[in-house]
Scaffold this motif. Structure first.
Motif, PDB file in Angstrom:
ATOM      1  N   ARG A 345      -2.704  15.028 -40.997  1.00  0.00           N
ATOM      2  CA  ARG A 345      -3.999  15.723 -41.068  1.00  0.00           C
ATOM      3  C   ARG A 345      -3.758  17.224 -41.139  1.00  0.00           C
ATOM      4  NH1 ARG A 345      -7.484  17.546 -37.126  1.00  0.00           N
ATOM      5  NH2 ARG A 345      -6.337  16.487 -35.466  1.00  0.00           N
ATOM      6  N   PRO A 346      -3.816  17.809 -42.320  1.00  0.00           N
ATOM      7  CA  PRO A 346      -3.570  19.249 -42.462  1.00  0.00           C
ATOM      8  C   PRO A 346      -4.491  20.071 -41.565  1.00  0.00           C
ATOM      9  CG  PRO A 346      -3.644  18.189 -44.611  1.00  0.00           C
ATOM     10  CD  PRO A 346      -4.068  17.165 -43.615  1.00  0.00           C
ATOM     11  N   GLY A 347      -3.908  21.075 -40.925  1.00  0.00           N
ATOM     12  CA  GLY A 347      -4.665  21.942 -40.031  1.00  0.00           C
ATOM     13  C   GLY A 347      -4.760  21.439 -38.614  1.00  0.00           C
ATOM     14  N   SER A 348      -4.034  20.378 -38.269  1.00  0.00           N
ATOM     15  CA  SER A 348      -4.173  19.759 -36.947  1.00  0.00           C
ATOM     16  C   SER A 348      -3.317  20.413 -35.871  1.00  0.00           C
ATOM     17  CB  SER A 348      -3.830  18.272 -37.021  1.00  0.00           C
ATOM     18  OG  SER A 348      -2.487  18.099 -37.447  1.00  0.00           O
ATOM     19  N   VAL A 349      -2.263  21.151 -36.264  1.00  0.00           N
ATOM     20  CA  VAL A 349      -1.374  21.761 -35.273  1.00  0.00           C
ATOM     21  C   VAL A 349      -2.030  23.018 -34.711  1.00  0.00           C
ATOM     22  CG1 VAL A 349       0.858  22.846 -34.883  1.00  0.00           C
ATOM     23  CG2 VAL A 349       0.694  20.823 -36.334  1.00  0.00           C
TER      24      VAL A 349
END
Length: 494
Positions: A345-349
């Motif tokens: 999920r891009p942007g999850s970190v």
């Protein structure tokens, strides 16, 4: 008066005995023994209890429902029940039985006690509070006496303050109201509960003082059904963990008296604190202010809130620091988690660090976009992949794994069992408890091995990125999600 007369007579007898030459040693011994027994009895409350004593009730700070955030549905339901007290004349005309009890259930720190205090202000009632543990002692009959005492205290306090309503609030009521018959060693618990049941049965609308019993618990499953039936606790109000909108309201409430810098984005903080209770959020705002004070700043910046989230979740930074080789392995491990999290999920970190906190040598924190209560198979499989990524990153770079991944494996196994229990495995809907052990083991292994193969292929393709990010993480100790994504984009472009 009687005490003074008794003391005077005792002193006169002592003087008389000394005068006529009697040996008073046995008498002095008995007197000392009696005094010690008297002290123990009265200090433990066997004869006189101080619970709910109106003369010692502290002045409470008034609080309204407007000062409680994140619990709109619970407050609405509670107000609806409290309106029966405020509009008691209409209730009497319609022949409606008054509510006798309201019990609030939910996780710790969600504001149940605050809502009880706000209920007293809302209904202009006397507020008398106690904890469930205050009623139960080793002495038979003490709990029942204390139950009767607190009801009488509430009535006396209302008459003294010239009020018609009184609220008795019992926190952690499951201690007092455990299912009868479970404590076979003695009947004190059952007697105490019986006394509470009798007192609640005696409440009437036309009493001089209208009493409402409010209680709070996070273990409603332990309570006796006789107390939860209609006619005793008539309403059960669910006070649950706040959603994103509720967390934002709570953060605004706890930040009113704090100078915030322009960089502070409370909406972003609310998004990153999924699963936090009101107590957690109050601690978060307080810890952010403490961090700003340590740096000698006049305003609290966004980075202080970001750091405070880590402190509330994991604890304070530890002086313990791994040796250089272990630190490199920790950095690779956390980079592996972050890499697969961004893939899933891009942007999850949100952040990753090699700073030791609590029992962790390092950690990667994910940033949930929205509060999620239902999970798909793809989501659960992605979570398993993220959990396994740390150990597999170590294997790709160092050729072996370490014990640092043991907690990740436990979470991955639990998630795999959730997939099976929810009927999302290859055998469909089953009872996890009735599933043969060897078949259960086979299904869990298949789910984990499938994700291991997927993650391993991705780690091999990004081995250079793992080592380059390790160097940056070791240098800075902590990097934000934005910095990590920037490094990943640079590596992809190269």
């Amino acid at each position: 008066m009687l005490k003074e007369i008794s003391l005077g007579l005792g002193a006169a007898l002592l003087v008389f005995g000394l005068t006529v030459g009697y040996d008073l040693t046995p008498f002095v011994f008995l007197l000392a023994f009696g005094g010690a027994l008297y002290f123990l009895v009265y200090s433990k409350g066997m004869v006189k209890t101080g619970i709910g004593n109106s003369s010692t009730l502290p002045k409470r700070q008034e609080i309204s429902f407007d000062e409680i955030g994140g619990q709109d549905s619970a407050i609405k339901e509670l107000k609806e029940a409290l309106d029966f007290i405020r509009n008691h004349h209409e209730i009497k005309q319609l022949g409606i039985r008054p509510l006798k009890g309201i019990i609030m259930t939910g996780p710790p720190g969600t504001g149940k006690t605050l809502m009880a205090r706000a209920a007293a202000s809302y209904t202009d009632s006397v507020f008398v509070s106690a904890s469930g543990s205050d009623f139960v002692e080793m002495y038979a009959g003490v709990g029942a006496q204390r139950v009767r005492k607190i009801f009488q205290t509430a009535r006396d306090a209302a008459v003294k303050q010239k009020k018609k309503n009184a609220i008795i609030f019992i926190d952690e009521i499951e201690v007092l109201a455990t299912k009868r018959g479970q404590n076979s060693s003695h009947m004190e618990y059952d007697q105490t509960l019986n006394a509470l049941l009798v007192e609640m049965d005696g409440l009437k609308l036309d009493d001089n003082v209208r009493l409402l019993i409010m209680a709070a618990t996070n273990r409603v499953d332990m309570m006796d059904p006789a107390l939860l039936r209609p006619g005793r606790f008539d309403r059960q109000v669910k006070v649950d963990l706040p959603d994103k909108k509720g967390r934002l309201e709570i953060l605004k409430l706890h930040s009113r008296n704090k100078p915030l810098a322009q960089s502070v984005n409370l909406l972003q903080i609310a998004r990153e604190t999924f699963g936090f209770s009101g107590a957690h959020l109050e601690s978060l705002a307080n810890e952010a202010a403490i961090l700003a004070m340590r740096e000698g700043l006049k305003e609290i910046e966004h980075r202080h809130f970001h750091e405070a989230i880590d402190k509330v979740i994991m604890g304070e930074k530890l002086d313990r620091r791994p040796n250089p080789e272990e630190l490199k392995r920790v950095a690779i491990h956390e980079t592996g988690h972050a890499l697969i999290s961004e893939l899933a999920r891009p942007g999850s970190v949100s952040a990753l660090t090699v700073t030791s906190r609590g029992g962790a040598l390092g950690y990667m924190r994910q940033n949930p976009e929205d509060d999620t209560y239902l999970y798909t198979k793809d989501y659960l499989e992605n979570q398993i992949a993220v959990m396994l990524a740390g150990a597999l990153a170590e294997e790709v770079v160092y050729g072996s794994r370490s014990t640092g991944a043991s907690n990740d494996y436990e979470k991955a196994l639990h998630t795999a069992q959730t997939i099976i229990k929810a009927g999302m495995s290859r055998i469909g809907v089953v009872s996890l408890e009735d599933l043969p052990g060897d078949l259960k083991h086979t299904l869990v292994s298949e789910i984990l091995q499938e994700q291991e193969q997927r993650v391993m292929a991705y780690m091999i393709a990004h081995k250079i990125f793992l080592t380059s990010t390790m160097d940056v993480l070791l240098e800075k100790e902590k990097i934000s999600g934005e910095e990590f994504r920037s490094l990943l984009e640079s590596q992809t472009a190269a």
